[in-house]
Design an enzyme around this catalytic site. Sequence first.
Site, PDB file in Angstrom:
ATOM      1  N   LYS A  54      33.864 -45.208  -4.107  1.00 59.02           N
ATOM      2  CA  LYS A  54      33.093 -46.196  -3.358  1.00 59.02           C
ATOM      3  C   LYS A  54      31.609 -46.029  -3.677  1.00 59.02           C
ATOM      4  O   LYS A  54      31.116 -44.907  -3.824  1.00 59.02           O
ATOM      5  CB  LYS A  54      33.365 -45.999  -1.870  1.00 59.02           C
ATOM      6  CG  LYS A  54      32.610 -46.904  -0.930  1.00 59.02           C
ATOM      7  CD  LYS A  54      32.973 -46.562   0.505  1.00 59.02           C
ATOM      8  CE  LYS A  54      32.166 -47.321   1.520  1.00 59.02           C
ATOM      9  NZ  LYS A  54      32.528 -46.934   2.908  1.00 59.02           N
TER      10      LYS A  54
ATOM     11  N   SER B   9      33.837 -50.103   6.005  1.00 57.79           N
ATOM     12  CA  SER B   9      33.043 -50.479   4.848  1.00 57.79           C
ATOM     13  C   SER B   9      33.671 -50.086   3.514  1.00 57.79           C
ATOM     14  O   SER B   9      33.085 -50.285   2.461  1.00 57.79           O
ATOM     15  CB  SER B   9      31.652 -49.839   4.948  1.00 57.79           C
ATOM     16  OG  SER B   9      31.753 -48.420   4.929  1.00 57.79           O
TER      17      SER B   9
ATOM     18  N   SER C 104      35.316 -46.585   8.851  1.00 58.32           N
ATOM     19  CA  SER C 104      35.278 -47.229   7.542  1.00 58.32           C
ATOM     20  C   SER C 104      36.350 -46.797   6.564  1.00 58.32           C
ATOM     21  O   SER C 104      36.479 -47.400   5.491  1.00 58.32           O
ATOM     22  CB  SER C 104      33.903 -47.030   6.897  1.00 58.32           C
ATOM     23  OG  SER C 104      32.940 -47.792   7.573  1.00 58.32           O
TER      24      SER C 104
END
Length: 488
Positions: A83, A160, A184
């Site tokens: 990520k 996220s 997240s």
Amino acid sequence: MSSAAVRPTIRTMTPEEYAELDATGLAALLSKGEVGADEVRDAAIAALDAVNPRLNALVGERFDAPLEHAADGPFAGVPFAIKDLIVHAEGVPQRAGTRLLGDGVPMPADTHLMTRFRRAGLATLALTATPELGFNATTESVATGAVHNPWDTTRSPGGSSGGSAALVAARALPAAHANDGGGSIRIPAAACGLVGLKPSQGRTSPGPDYADPLLGMGVEFAVTRTVRDTAGLLDAVHGYEPGDRYLLPDPVRPYADEVTAGGRPLRVALWTTPFSGGGSVDPRCTQATEAAARTLEGLGHTVEIAGPELDAAAFDDANLVAWTSFLADGVDVLAGALGVEPGPDTLEAATLACAEYGRGLRAGDLYAADRVFNATRRAVAAFHQRYDVILTPTMNVPNTPLGYLDQDDPSRDARGWYDHIFSTAGFTALSNMTGNPAISLPLGRTEEGWPIGVQVVGPYGGESTLIALAADLERAQPWAAHRPPLAT
């Protein structure tokens, strides 16, 4: 006849076989020499190229070759992605979902967890998208656009870590890095039908850049499709690094052993009332959680309706202080280093509002928030003296429409933005404040076929208990056969 060992014949791997195999299955074939690393890499690249035009889950171009990794790690040659937030790799630009960083700032070194990913043999092929600076429960940004959920491309994949979750759900990758400061890892796992474990605070290293990201609430790990992958990955990457603030005891046995060991009878607290953000709960999420409770009872566990007594208003006030102060500091540090002025041309409207709010806080506000953190931790720890685990919905809703959580909405001030996010995910942030491990499992489905996540929260340091219980639930309610319409 020669006494030399006969080398296995490397066979062709079809796209269908690649899509069906989890990280553990791929690692087994690679270690036996039944398939080659180059062949697996090519299958992953083909899968990423096939789904990303519709998902928009990658940041920039995927890598032509994986980042350097160990050839003898437990997941040697298994495709992976990181990520685009917090964790970073030497020489790879990081954008963090914000125009503030332009085309990205190349990182001078690996973070400790990135080093462990490499040591595990994971073949990192790409960066995955994040909302601006990770402050959203969807993965949409002005900088990189919206990531689409492979179960329904009009819906959000959560956030996220939605870029990672979308690619794993679409079978383009068997696993991918994710992080979690308020849900997240678990929110996108729920929205995309994956296993999402947020480990205990300190189980994975946040260093060397951070000691306690987000006042200790930020934790790094991954999303996977199977419990055995979650267990194996945690075995490969958990542990203390010199200078880390926390030193947790190692598990009594490898986490992977918990998958087949079978869990002991547990005392389970069923809690379906959200304690953050004030939102209502979709009945389908409640029903999926209650169905999981009945499954647990059938497995020999004791289930009672119960929850710790918490001051929800104080919790939200303290969480808002943590988020906005961390955001303000991050914005100011980045802007100062780059010589860029934060403004509407470089940051989204809600980000600006939250950063302004964070700049206005005093030292006393942080200490007042810390008192709430302490009271909350101790209340939940006392509750875990009576109950081994807490069972909740992961989210208030199965997912949200794209555009619903618009971080560039100028009408929302800091508190309005915070309330808007957590009205969709009122069950996840508690475990970030307490540091407890929590796992989302895809145990429900809607009439549209969307997955519904159910969360299990354990005591601090209790990943072994969660993994054993999750494996029992996976055997009782197998989800591996469920594939989204947009899957390779």
